[in-house]
Design an enzyme around this catalytic site. Structure first.
Site, PDB file in Angstrom:
ATOM      1  N   SER A 140       4.877  39.585 -44.459  1.00 19.66           N
ATOM      2  CA  SER A 140       4.066  39.338 -45.649  1.00 19.66           C
ATOM      3  C   SER A 140       4.982  39.080 -46.833  1.00 19.66           C
ATOM      4  O   SER A 140       6.130  39.550 -46.868  1.00 19.66           O
ATOM      5  CB  SER A 140       3.177  40.555 -45.946  1.00 19.66           C
ATOM      6  OG  SER A 140       2.600  40.478 -47.238  1.00 19.66           O
ATOM      7  N   TYR A 155       2.603  49.713 -47.079  1.00 18.95           N
ATOM      8  CA  TYR A 155       2.519  48.390 -46.462  1.00 18.95           C
ATOM      9  C   TYR A 155       3.723  47.535 -46.868  1.00 18.95           C
ATOM     10  O   TYR A 155       4.361  46.888 -46.023  1.00 18.95           O
ATOM     11  CB  TYR A 155       1.224  47.711 -46.895  1.00 18.95           C
ATOM     12  CG  TYR A 155       1.012  46.334 -46.313  1.00 18.95           C
ATOM     13  CD1 TYR A 155       0.575  46.175 -45.004  1.00 18.95           C
ATOM     14  CD2 TYR A 155       1.248  45.194 -47.075  1.00 18.95           C
ATOM     15  CE1 TYR A 155       0.386  44.908 -44.469  1.00 18.95           C
ATOM     16  CE2 TYR A 155       1.052  43.927 -46.548  1.00 18.95           C
ATOM     17  CZ  TYR A 155       0.621  43.788 -45.247  1.00 18.95           C
ATOM     18  OH  TYR A 155       0.436  42.531 -44.725  1.00 18.95           O
ATOM     19  N   SER A 158       6.795  48.773 -45.121  1.00 16.27           N
ATOM     20  CA  SER A 158       6.784  48.435 -43.697  1.00 16.27           C
ATOM     21  C   SER A 158       7.156  46.976 -43.467  1.00 16.27           C
ATOM     22  O   SER A 158       7.876  46.646 -42.514  1.00 16.27           O
ATOM     23  CB  SER A 158       5.408  48.729 -43.083  1.00 16.27           C
ATOM     24  OG  SER A 158       4.430  47.776 -43.489  1.00 16.27           O
TER      25      SER A 158
END
Length: 537
Positions: A140, A155, A158
């Site tokens: 991402s 998030y 990660s």
């Protein structure tokens, strides 16, 4: 890009990017292994894929947080097919929460987004070594930039870990012939926000803000991400490893306000697929498109010209060596019987640059794609005075700036594309030669790409850089090496690069063609490295 008899494992395949990726591979005749928790959705995706080429996917319902189930995925795949060629690590979860919210969300997110991928990859690697396979990790843009309003701290952490996992394992597996890359999408048009707890109207507001604030004024579709995944696992990308390719419409250039999310959720995305792309033959995408290529007389420029010619483009070939330009033009014309416009010009002479645009518009009336490929390097350190600097910057930066400024009105009219051919030297100094001015010029060119992408995005013009590592072209000889020295340099780099080879001009041209195509319609401001893992060293 045919994947006939290739075994492709895709996690998180029941919806969204995973499902779109499954259909994209199905169109290329791959044999699919679809993994997810929602068996009903997996079967729906499998049926769609089977209808494409008649090849039935293997469906495996599994929870990636259970070690035994990860082992089961690999065992069942090997029992069914005897091998694994490609692993797409797409599964992931998100959780709202900052540092004040305790450790629970961190544990859950890291377990799914990092640990499960680490374990599954370790189980698959022996088979990928045998097949000389490929891994793509779906990361991402939030691995690079934290948006406080989302409060997705775990998030973001990660995904940063996943990106570096990509780089580390790419270096580790390169000598075994296995390539590893990451895809870093921005906001993707899916049911993501609804699954995160927002209402449909709240989600729509977020999408509207994203569209308004990002330069291209649009949201990425799952199918666009899937096309990039397929490209990176293809032979066309055989010199790309350890890279993190962003596809985000430059959406993270501004902050986005969004309602705080409160629960841990597994990403369950829509599996609706676009079909408009299939209405146009890939070989006809550039039909009647005017593609202007500088430095087209040899190397990367000539290879790009040949590829665009195969796609029925109208070519404008620019260079100083008229004899070589005509030779390239003849080869291009033989592809589709479309005669290129040949323009002999010196990019360091302003009137010649003006002549390029004037002739193009006079004879072809448009510019759809500009490939700024011309460039050179000369040996020169800080002890050699300013003369090497002046020469290199004039060609590699100023000429590009001037030509682009003259082409921009026509590119805006065409909603066109600019590709700047840069170098890994933009962010990694060349240690075995005195090339400081060259390195500086390419760093300037990369920043030009990013700034121009922001400026031109609202006008519908995309701008990206392609950054090759060592590539077998006449560049070294033009830079002052003898042919013997150049050959010695190539052999040395063949032995030290992680993939044990240098890139070919054709491979760089493939990446240029991809970025100029509609498959890359959500990619702008990107710096796309193709270097056989050189920057990992």
């Amino acid at each position: 890009m045919d994947f006939h008899n290739k075994i492709v494992i895709i996690t998180g395949a029941s919806s969204g990017i995973g499902a779109a990726t499954a259909e994209s591979f199905a169109r290329k005749s791959a044999t699919l292994v679809l993994v997810g928790r929602n068996e009903e959705n997996l079967k729906k995706v499998a049926k769609i894929c089977q209808n494409v080429r008649g090849i039935q996917p293997l469906v495996i319902k599994a929870d990636v947080n259970a070690d035994d189930e990860l082992k089961y995925i690999v065992k069942k795949t090997i029992n069914a097919f005897g091998k694994i060629d490609i692993l797409i690590n797409n599964v992931g979860i998100t959780s709202a929460g900052g540092i004040r919210d305790g450790i629970q969300s961190y544990d859950k997110v890291m377990s799914t987004n990092v640990r499960s991928i680490y374990l599954l990859t370790s189980l698959v690697v022996p088979y990928l070594i045998t097949s000389k396979g490929s891994i793509v990790n779906v990361s991402s843009v939030l691995s690079r930039k934290y948006i406080r309003e989302f409060k997705w701290l775990a998030y973001s952490v990660s995904k940063a870990a996943l990106d570096h996992f990509t780089r580390c394992i790419a270096l580790e597996l390169s000598s075994d012939g296995v390539r590893v890359n990451s895809i870093n999408p921005g906001a993707v048009k899916t049911s993501f926000f609804e699954a995160s707890g927002l209402s449909e109207s709240e989600s729509e507001q977020v999408y509207k803000m994203c569209k308004k604030r990002n330069p291209l004024g649009k949201i990425v579709e799952s199918e666009e991400v899937s096309e990039l995944i397929v490209y990176l696992t293809s032979d066309s990308a055989r010199s790309i490893t350890g890279a993190s390719f962003v596809i985000d419409n430059v959406i993270l250039s501004t902050a986005i306000k969004v309602v705080a999310l409160s629960s841990v959720i597994f990403i369950q995305l829509d599996y609706a697929f676009l079909t408009v792309r299939n209405a146009i033959s890939p070989m006809m995408e550039f039909h009647n498109k005017v593609v202007l290529i500088t430095g087209a007389s040899s190397g990367i420029g000539a290879a790009a010209a040949e590829l665009f010619a195969k796609q029925s483009a109208k070519l404008v070939l620019v260079g100083r060596n008229l004899e070589n330009l005509r030779r390239v033009a003849e080869k291009c014309e033989s592809e589709r019987s479309i005669k290129p416009l040949v323009v002999q010009a010196d990019l360091n002479i302003d009137s010649d640059v003006e002549k390029i645009i004037a002739k193009t518009i006079e004879q072809l009336s448009a510019i759809d794609v500009l490939v700024n490929n011309a460039g050179f390097g000369v040996r020169g350190s800080i002890y050699d005075g300013v003369e090497p600097f002046d020469r290199v910057m004039a060609t590699n930066v100023r000429a590009v700036y001037l030509l682009t400024s003259l082409a921009v009105p026509h590119l805006v009219k065409a909603k066109g594309v600019i590709i700047n051919v840069s170098s890994v030297a933009a962010f990694k100094p060349i240690k075995d030669a005195d090339y400081m001015p060259y390195c500086m010029s390419k760093a300037a060119l990369d920043q030009f790409t990013k700034c121009l992408a922001l400026e031109m995005g609202p006008k519908g013009v995309r701008v990206n850089s392609v950054n090759p590592g060592g590539t077998k072209t006449p560049f070294a000889v033009h830079a002052g090496f003898s042919e013997v020295e150049a050959e010695q340099l190539y052999k040395a780099r063949d032995n030290i690069y992680p993939l044990r080879k240098m890139a070919e001009s054709q491979e760089v041209a493939d990446l240029i063609l991809y970025l100029a195509s509609q498959r890359a319609r959500s990619i702008t401001g990107g710096i796309y490295v193709i270097d056989n893992g050189e920057t990992l060293m």
